[in-house]
Design an enzyme around this catalytic site. Structure first.
Site, PDB file in Angstrom:
ATOM      1  N   GLN A 179      33.855  33.864  36.224  1.00 16.61           N
ATOM      2  CA  GLN A 179      33.398  32.686  35.478  1.00 16.61           C
ATOM      3  C   GLN A 179      33.536  32.848  33.959  1.00 16.61           C
ATOM      4  OE1 GLN A 179      32.500  29.662  36.524  1.00 16.61           O
ATOM      5  NE2 GLN A 179      32.569  30.093  38.723  1.00 16.61           N
ATOM      6  N   SER A 199      40.104  35.090  38.123  1.00 15.16           N
ATOM      7  CA  SER A 199      40.763  34.076  38.956  1.00 15.16           C
ATOM      8  C   SER A 199      41.284  32.948  38.069  1.00 15.16           C
ATOM      9  CB  SER A 199      39.731  33.532  39.947  1.00 15.16           C
ATOM     10  OG  SER A 199      40.325  32.598  40.794  1.00 15.16           O
ATOM     11  N   ALA A 200      42.592  32.629  38.205  1.00 19.57           N
ATOM     12  CA  ALA A 200      43.238  31.695  37.276  1.00 19.57           C
ATOM     13  C   ALA A 200      42.695  30.269  37.341  1.00 19.57           C
ATOM     14  CB  ALA A 200      44.747  31.675  37.543  1.00 19.57           C
ATOM     15  N   THR A 237      55.089  39.736  48.870  1.00 15.10           N
ATOM     16  CA  THR A 237      55.904  39.125  47.809  1.00 15.10           C
ATOM     17  C   THR A 237      54.996  38.405  46.816  1.00 15.10           C
ATOM     18  OG1 THR A 237      57.720  38.885  49.350  1.00 15.10           O
ATOM     19  CG2 THR A 237      57.804  37.504  47.373  1.00 15.10           C
ATOM     20  N   CYS A 329      15.930  26.106  49.928  1.00 14.22           N
ATOM     21  CA  CYS A 329      15.410  26.150  51.291  1.00 14.22           C
ATOM     22  C   CYS A 329      16.292  27.040  52.163  1.00 14.22           C
ATOM     23  CB  CYS A 329      15.304  24.757  51.884  1.00 14.22           C
ATOM     24  SG  CYS A 329      16.886  23.959  52.046  1.00 14.22           S
TER      25      CYS A 329
END
Ligand code: PLP
Length: 379
Positions: A179, A199-200, A237, A329
């Site tokens: 984040q 993460s991109a 790959t 909850c």
């Protein structure tokens, strides 16, 4: 009007990123493992992308391993610690993403590790003295896995200090920075951590691609076995256009980082002020409303639950406003983060998360719609 306020889930691809990626789908389609010119062209592009990422983070290119995203990077860091470094004790927080928590729970239930949690207070602040005690009392090396910022409530953790504590106790340190990469500057020259996951698609890059930073000299064990891609550390790959897009997205993020921070923080401040003005019983989860203790991209709002003939999220959805929710909850879509905070299960949580593509008008409209609903229910 269609409003997207769910940027912690994913962000819109930047047009500049898209333009950079398309030649690697249409023209430069070679396999980087091929020795001919089609292959060599693409191989070179991957290595350039790796250098771009490394330079921005003040790391070295051989410390960057491209992955399918944050989940794979988190899993590789943790499994490498257990398999290659003999780690038998992992310390984490109850707030980690499932990409960390679920793996650790599996390892603990298999008896491969002992799992300890850092104590937290009702705002989600970590008790770092307790972390130090856990490290001191455990004989043998531990792994500490603490996220830089939480994706649900936005709390920022002090990874500089945690790194110092880990270093002083000889522990390995992994941080899930999914984040924060692209939103804050990370200087891996100074940060005392061994692994970091990114993460991109969280910084206007493509989905399905990310990277693991692994400090030089720290051994990794392969998650996937097969070809010799990524210096035999990650078989398969390469996702060429994804990798090109990731590097371009990070370059843009760093180019615009201060303006972006200022702009998005203003949107968040505006929303806090408007919510306080129009919704009498509004509260904020964790440190969500404290500027220097939370992501400027995330605002987690706690609202009194009432019957709106469906969920609050549906109400937003019907008004073309995309947001995320959560509750403390123990049923259905409950949130482990809100539960760990001890949040009141009778209240609803809405997570608004912002990006450079949002506008003040969108913020105003969203609060207006919420205020309308409250008025209607109160009447
Ligand atoms: N860690 C955090 C904090 C996240 O917010 C996410 C995605 O939501 C992930 C890990 C997983 O990343 P990815 O979707 O790239 O696998």
């Amino acid at each position: 009007m269609s409003i997207y306020l769910d940027n912690a889930a994913t962000t819109q691809l930047d047009r500049e990123v898209f333009d950079e990626m398309t030649p690697y789908l249409l023209t430069n389609f070679g396999n980087p493992s091929s020795l001919h010119s089609h292959g060599r062209t693409v191989k070179k592009a991957i290595e350039n992308a790796r250098r771009t990422v490394a330079d921005l983070l003040k790391a070295s290119p051989n410390e960057i391993i491209f992955t399918s995203g944050g989940t794979e990077a988190d899993n590789t860091a943790i499994l490498s610690s257990v398999r290659s470094h003999g780690i038998k004790h992992v310390i984490t927080t109850p707030f980690e993403h499932h990409a960390v928590l679920h793996l650790l729970e599996v390892l603990a239930s298999n008896g491969e590790i002992k799992l300890s949690y850092i104590k937290v207070d009702e705002s989600g602040n970590l008790n770092l003295n307790y972390l130090d005690d856990l490290l001191r009392l455990h004989k043998g090396r531990s792994l500490v896995s603490v996220m830089h910022a939480n994706n649900e409530i936005g709390n920022l953790n002090n990874i500089e200090l945690i790194g110092e504590i880990c270093a002083s106790r000889g522990a390995l340190f992994h941080s899930d920075t999914v984040q924060t990469i692209g939103h804050y500057r990370h200087n891996l020259d100074n940060l005392k951590l061994h692994f970091l996951a990114a993460s991109a698609h969280k910084f206007h890059g493509p989905k399905g691609v990310g990277f693991l930073y692994c400090r030089s000299g720290i051994q990794l064990s392969q998650l996937l076995h097969g070809g010799s891609q990524e210096r035999k550390l990650r078989a398969g790959t390469e996702n060429i256009h994804g990798i090109i897009g990731l590097a371009k997205a990070l370059e843009i993020a760093y180019r615009d980082i201060d303006a972006h921070h200022f702009y998005v923080q203003n949107l968040k401040n505006r929303m806090i002020a408007k919510l306080r003005e129009h919704i009498s019983d509004v509260q904020f989860n964790g440190n969500s409303f404290v500027a220097d203790k939370s992501l400027y991209t995330v605002l987690s709002v706690s609202l009194p639950a009432f019957d709106v003939g469906g969920s609050l999220l549906n109400y937003f959805d019907q008004n073309n406003i995309s947001v995320s929710g959560g509750s403390a909850c123990s049923s259905g879509s409950s949130s482990h983060v809100l539960s760990a905070l001890g949040a009141d299960p009778s209240r609803d949580t809405v997570r608004f998360s912002f990006s450079k593509y949002n506008t003040e008008a969108e913020i105003d409209y969203t609060v207006e719609k919420l205020a309308e609903l409250y008025k209607a229910v109160a009447a």
